[in-house]
Design an enzyme around this catalytic site. Structure first.
Site, PDB file in Angstrom:
ATOM      1  N   TYR A   1       0.848  -1.206   0.000  1.00  0.00           N
ATOM      2  CA  TYR A   1       0.000   0.000   0.000  1.00  0.00           C
ATOM      3  C   TYR A   1       0.880   1.252   0.000  1.00  0.00           C
ATOM      4  CZ  TYR A   1      -4.460   2.386   0.621  1.00  0.00           C
ATOM      5  OH  TYR A   1      -5.568   3.174   0.442  1.00  0.00           O
TER       6      TYR A   1
ATOM      7  N   LYS B   1      -3.261   8.433   2.730  1.00  0.00           N
ATOM      8  CA  LYS B   1      -4.515   8.233   3.475  1.00  0.00           C
ATOM      9  C   LYS B   1      -4.375   8.763   4.910  1.00  0.00           C
ATOM     10  CE  LYS B   1      -7.181   6.252   0.379  1.00  0.00           C
ATOM     11  NZ  LYS B   1      -8.195   7.068  -0.314  1.00  0.00           N
TER      12      LYS B   1
END
Ligand code: NAP
Length: 262
Positions: A155, A162
């Site tokens: 990720y 995020k």
């Protein structure tokens, strides 16, 4: 009961019928909202327009959220069409594919900046234009993922973006409260979408969470849609600056079962 009767909604981030934003749009439509769509690239128009037609959406406009001019143009059109708006959904994220495989240490300066710009800063840019149109107060919801809180393989830079998005949600919530504008985030579990397909090993991730989540399954676009409905309706009138997990409970696990396989 129609929870969004008479509410005007702008949704950013519909790419196709798998998009989380489409799950939200369908749910909001069922609850009486008047909806407008924005999509990112010209090639997607042929996918987005038929979806819009399915739920009677007339306002369908392109907007690259990395461009201030494009955002200004979009909001000018939205004001002309809707007059005011009540709800904004930010369901947009991007990082170059090569940044979502291999080592985080190898993240490029350009990839880092682009992921932050499109996936986090864009929320600030959209809210700044939306707030003057939210004359009766409003609700803003963005989409985040657990990779903001904990390290998730591959990720990488998107986890950092995020984390920035979640902090942005809190800073915006603190400032917008005076105008009765609430800002919240939904942290969704993995769902098979176009963007998710760009993350190396995503299919394994889906299987892993499906087997270990407390609910022993993954979540759907529609479940995210119903949580967005809660956040955008009066049911959540006292909720702002929150990150709500819609992940079948995955985030509560310290050591996911089945342990015998570890
Ligand atoms: P998706 O259908 O591919 O949606 C992502 C959207 O971002 C697309 O509509 C894409 O539009 C848009 N976008 C990217 N760059 C843009 C730009 N410069 N300007 C405007 N739009 C842009 O994938 P999704 O999974 O539903 O993603 C929606 C949100 O949910 C994202 O924030 C994602 O990180 C988040 N999320 C997803 C999952 C998951 O497992 N799927 C889990 C948690 C959170 P274009 O392709 O037209 O640029």
């Amino acid at each position: 009961m129609n929870l969004l009767e008479g509410k005007k909604v702008l949704i950013f981030g519909i790419a196709n019928k798998r998009s989380i934003a489409w799950g939200i749009a369908k749910t909001f439509h069922e609850h009486g909202a008047e909806i407008g769509f924005s999509y990112g690239i010209p090639q997607l128009e042929r996918r987005v327009r038929p979806l819009a037609a399915q739920i009677g959406v007339e306002f369908v406009e392109i907007c690259d959220v990395s461009s201030d001019d494009a955002i200004d143009a979009l909001f000018a059109k939205a004001e002309a069409h809707f007059g005011q708006i009540d709800i904004l959904i930010h369901s947009v994220a991007y990082a170059p594919r090569e940044e979502l495989t291999g080592k985080f240490l190898d993240t490029s300066r350009e990839g880092f900046a682009q992921a932050m710009d499109i996936s986090a800063y864009s929320l600030v840019a959209l809210v700044r234009r939306a707030a003057p149109l939210m004359v009766d107060g409003g609700s803003i919801v963005c989409m985040t993922y657990y990779g903001a809180e904990k390290v998730v393989p591959h990720y990488n830079v998107m986890g950092v973006a995020k984390a920035a998005l979640e902090a942005t949600t809190r800073y915006l919530a603190a400032e917008m409260g005076e105008q009765n504008i609430r800002v919240n985030a939904i942290s969704a579990g993995p769902i098979k979408t176009l963007s998710a397909a760009g993350i190396a090993g995503f299919r394994k991730m889906l299987k892993y969470t499906e087997e270990r989540n407390p609910l022993r399954r993954n979540v759907s676009q529609e479940e995210v849609g119903r949580s967005a409905l809660y956040l955008c309706s009066d049911l959540a009138s006292g909720v702002t600056g929150e990150v709500i997990h819609v992940d079948a409970g995955y985030h509560i696990l310290g050591m996911p079962e089945p342990v015998e396989e570890l």
